[in-house]
Design a protein around this motif. Structure first.
Motif, PDB file in Angstrom:
ATOM      1  N   GLY A  68       0.824  -1.196   0.000  1.00 24.84           N
ATOM      2  CA  GLY A  68       0.000   0.000   0.000  1.00 24.84           C
ATOM      3  C   GLY A  68       0.861   1.249   0.000  1.00 24.84           C
ATOM      4  O   GLY A  68       1.700   1.418   0.900  1.00 24.84           O
ATOM      5  N   VAL A  74       3.143  -1.038   4.046  1.00 23.56           N
ATOM      6  CA  VAL A  74       2.683   0.325   3.765  1.00 23.56           C
ATOM      7  C   VAL A  74       3.910   1.224   3.674  1.00 23.56           C
ATOM      8  O   VAL A  74       4.765   1.209   4.574  1.00 23.56           O
ATOM      9  N   LEU A 121       5.492  -1.022   8.216  1.00 22.41           N
ATOM     10  CA  LEU A 121       5.352   0.367   7.784  1.00 22.41           C
ATOM     11  C   LEU A 121       6.727   0.935   7.462  1.00 22.41           C
ATOM     12  O   LEU A 121       7.677   0.751   8.236  1.00 22.41           O
ATOM     13  N   SER A 171      -3.300  -3.774   3.689  1.00 24.45           N
ATOM     14  CA  SER A 171      -1.954  -3.929   3.132  1.00 24.45           C
ATOM     15  C   SER A 171      -1.045  -4.728   4.059  1.00 24.45           C
ATOM     16  O   SER A 171      -1.150  -4.649   5.284  1.00 24.45           O
ATOM     17  N   LEU A 218      -4.722   1.069   4.625  1.00 21.33           N
ATOM     18  CA  LEU A 218      -3.999   0.678   5.835  1.00 21.33           C
ATOM     19  C   LEU A 218      -4.431  -0.694   6.339  1.00 21.33           C
ATOM     20  O   LEU A 218      -3.596  -1.516   6.727  1.00 21.33           O
TER      21      LEU A 218
END
Length: 319
Positions: free
Chosen positions: A150, A205, A233, A202, A199
């Motif tokens: 993402g 991200v 992340l 995914s 969010l």
């Protein structure tokens, strides 16, 4: 008498070797500072008698008050063609010309993938264990193929990150407030219906948004709580887009698998900063733009900016 040029934050000591400064050597004395000045007072004490300053990215802020304390300053060169921490109106009021340089999107794209792959395969943990006599294999790597990437932002950098994700056979989706279906399709990815959808759905991200009023603090505790427990992340964009306190709390609480960051609320990080000891965090000292070719471009253009200014015809003027 020569003008004096200060090059700030030359951490690696390469500013004068990665570019040819000879075109201005007969008119300009170049002094590179390897240490970062931690306060405005320290900066003023060091550069008050300089006519030209070359600064990297947005590491040093130049508010109106600072221009007033640097009466000799006439030219400020900032790497890149956008700088949100320079008060351009104040610069003009004090007779300071502000110029930029070219900048490549390649280094941050490459670093994004270095961080993402480092997270996915536990490279730091495994390398540390191997070199320190620890266990032989202690992590099970996360796969990329078939997983969802993402992207928050699909601009110049985000689009290039997307193409690498597609090469890894990932399912790539993107979201930003202004992203259109046509733009996403042109890159070969899908547009997520909302940030929340991106969010929560995914596996990885990655943040590639410009910092502004609408993106500052975009990812706080409620948004981070949407990530899958197995998600990762990555932020190589701007620190303020992700609430640093919320991120550290989420990592400490094990709310998702891990994060990688290259940008911070305070740079350089103080020795005792909690980021330095946060669990499940892969952190690098703002290396996104730090590559040989990019530095050659920055400092080579800085020399051109200085030469053009001395000739009375400034180039790449900002603001």
């Amino acid at each position: 008498m020569k003008l004096r040029c200060a090059v700030l934050d030359d951490f690696q000591g390469v500013a004068t070797s990665l570019a040819d400064w000879s075109p201005v050597a007969d008119r300009v004395e170049v002094v590179a500072f390897r240490e970062h000045f931690g306060s405005e007072d320290e900066l003023v004490r060091a550069v008050a008698d300089f006519d030209i300053i070359v600064t990297l990215r947005e590491r040093v802020a130049f508010p109106a008050e600072l221009f007033g304390r640097l009466p000799r300053l006439r030219l400020l060169v900032a790497s890149g063609m956008r700088n949100s921490v320079i008060d351009h109106e104040a610069a003009r009021a004090h007779g300071v010309t502000v110029c930029g340089t070219a900048s490549s999107s390649t280094p941050p794209v490459e670093l994004t993938w270095a961080l993402l792959l480092g997270l996915a395969r536990g490279l730091v943990e495994e390398s540390t264990a191997l070199r320190g006599g620890g266990p032989w294999q202690s992590t099970v790597g996360a796969d990329l193929a078939g997983r969802r990437l993402g992207l928050l932002g699909l601009g110049r950098i985000g689009a290039r990150v997307a193409r690498v994700g597609l090469a890894f056979e990932m399912d790539v989706v993107a979201w930003s407030r202004n992203l259109t279906e046509e733009r996403a399709a042109g890159v070969g990815v899908r547009r997520a219906g909302s940030m929340e959808e991106l969010l929560s759905g995914s596996d990885f991200v990655s943040v590639h948004l410009a910092l502004g009023d609408r993106t500052r603090g975009l990812l706080g505790a409620p948004e981070l709580a949407l990530l899958k427990p197995t998600a990762y992340l990555v932020n190589t964009s701007r620190a303020a887009i992700v609430d640093q306190g919320a991120l550290l709390a989420a990592l400490a609480g094990g709310r998702f698998a891990g994060a990688a960051v290259d940008v911070f609320d305070q740079e350089p990080l103080p020795a005792g900063h909690p980021v330095r000891t946060a669990p499940r965090l892969l952190a690098t000292p703002h290396l996104g733009y730090v590559s040989q070719d990019n530095y050659r471009r920055y400092y080579g253009d800085a020399v051109e900016d200085i030469a053009a200014f001395l000739a009375g015809a400034p180039v790449r003027v900002l603001g």
